[in-house]
Design a protein around this motif. Sequence first.
Motif, short mmCIF file in Angstrom:
data_model
loop_
_atom_site.label_atom_id
_atom_site.label_comp_id
_atom_site.label_asym_id
_atom_site.label_seq_id
_atom_site.Cartn_x
_atom_site.Cartn_y
_atom_site.Cartn_z
N ASP A 28 68.29 39.01 43.03
CA ASP A 28 67.74 38.41 41.80
C ASP A 28 67.60 37.01 41.69
N ILE A 29 66.63 36.43 41.47
CA ILE A 29 66.44 34.92 41.33
C ILE A 29 65.75 34.50 40.17
N THR A 30 66.18 33.43 39.78
CA THR A 30 65.67 32.92 38.48
C THR A 30 64.84 31.56 38.74
N ILE A 31 63.64 31.34 38.19
CA ILE A 31 62.82 30.22 38.59
C ILE A 31 62.85 29.44 37.10
N GLU A 32 63.33 28.39 37.06
CA GLU A 32 63.38 27.61 35.84
C GLU A 32 62.36 26.30 35.61
N VAL A 33 61.65 26.15 34.61
CA VAL A 33 60.60 25.06 34.54
C VAL A 33 61.12 24.17 33.34
N TYR A 34 60.98 22.76 33.66
CA TYR A 34 61.41 21.66 32.90
C TYR A 34 60.53 21.04 32.31
N ASN A 35 60.43 20.51 31.38
CA ASN A 35 59.61 19.45 30.82
C ASN A 35 59.64 18.13 31.27
N GLU A 36 58.83 16.72 31.05
CA GLU A 36 59.06 15.73 31.53
C GLU A 36 60.41 15.21 31.39
N ALA A 37 60.96 15.42 30.11
CA ALA A 37 62.29 14.97 29.67
C ALA A 37 63.62 15.57 30.47
N GLY A 38 63.18 16.64 31.30
CA GLY A 38 64.31 17.38 31.99
C GLY A 38 64.94 18.39 31.16
N GLN A 39 64.21 18.89 30.08
CA GLN A 39 64.90 20.23 29.26
C GLN A 39 64.19 21.19 29.63
N LEU A 40 64.99 22.21 29.84
CA LEU A 40 64.70 23.60 30.24
C LEU A 40 63.52 24.19 29.28
N VAL A 41 62.25 24.67 29.61
CA VAL A 41 61.22 25.10 28.75
C VAL A 41 60.90 26.60 29.14
N LEU A 42 60.87 26.96 30.31
CA LEU A 42 60.63 28.26 30.80
C LEU A 42 61.56 28.76 31.83
N ALA A 43 61.86 30.25 31.92
CA ALA A 43 62.67 30.75 32.69
C ALA A 43 61.84 32.02 33.20
N TYR A 44 61.94 32.36 34.61
CA TYR A 44 61.39 33.84 34.73
C TYR A 44 62.38 34.21 35.84
N ASN A 45 62.90 35.63 35.76
CA ASN A 45 63.70 36.32 36.51
C ASN A 45 62.84 37.21 37.35
N LEU A 46 63.19 37.18 38.85
CA LEU A 46 62.43 37.99 39.69
C LEU A 46 63.84 38.91 40.23
N PHE A 47 63.28 40.20 40.35
CA PHE A 47 64.05 41.39 40.55
C PHE A 47 64.09 41.85 41.98
N ARG A 48 65.36 42.10 42.75
CA ARG A 48 65.26 43.00 43.98
C ARG A 48 64.39 42.22 44.81
N CYS A 49 64.66 40.78 45.20
CA CYS A 49 64.02 39.95 46.11
C CYS A 49 64.56 40.25 47.54
N TRP A 50 63.64 40.29 48.39
CA TRP A 50 64.22 40.34 49.80
C TRP A 50 63.26 39.34 50.91
N VAL A 51 63.81 38.66 51.76
CA VAL A 51 62.80 37.84 52.63
C VAL A 51 62.20 38.67 53.64
N SER A 52 60.77 38.50 53.40
CA SER A 52 59.85 39.42 54.46
C SER A 52 59.41 38.55 55.46
N GLU A 53 59.19 37.18 55.20
CA GLU A 53 58.82 36.09 56.28
C GLU A 53 59.92 34.93 56.17
N TYR A 54 60.47 34.35 57.16
CA TYR A 54 60.97 33.30 57.37
C TYR A 54 60.44 32.15 58.59
N GLN A 55 60.27 31.03 58.08
CA GLN A 55 59.90 29.94 59.00
C GLN A 55 60.72 29.02 58.96
N ALA A 56 61.54 29.02 60.30
CA ALA A 56 62.61 28.14 60.40
C ALA A 56 62.29 26.40 60.37
N MET A 57 60.98 26.34 60.67
CA MET A 57 60.44 24.92 60.77
C MET A 57 58.99 25.39 61.07
#
Length: 175
Positions: A105-134
Amino acid sequence: MAQFSVNSQRFDPYKNFKFRVKWDGKYVAGISKVGGLKRTTEVVKHREGGDPSSTRKSPGRTEYEAVTLERGVTHDTEFEKWANKVWNYGSGLGAEVSLKDFRKDITIEVYNEAGQLVLAYNLFRCWVSEYQAMADLDANANAILIQHIKLENEGWERDYNVPEPQEPSFTEPSA
């Protein structure tokens, strides 16, 4: 009755350049781009025998699109370690996939210009289907070397426990 925002002074929408991504309880270093969160619900069309030539519509299956994370290449191995849990080349029979913990599970947090947390989204049961090393190497370019992972997920939701912050206001010092 409509609820009004706690911060009635804020007119501008939030910007898209201050964010952090967290998994396994830690923030992941250096992420410079996160793909958008999108879901699509199929439309099931049907009609009854006595209806004229019109159809009715109802919701069907909902699909959540994969999310891509990008960052500059460093010695941090978090992207690679997670991608290797899905498929680890050369690890030997029975050890190619880490079935116990390849999903996170991952969390994406969004901050305002002052660096205060304003939004967060939780993504469930994620797994890597594609990986580009470089990315491609180019001796004539003047760019950052980028790696990315594409995360399949089984859904996401906004964390409504993140309140709208009281934004700071600077006052002039009295003379």
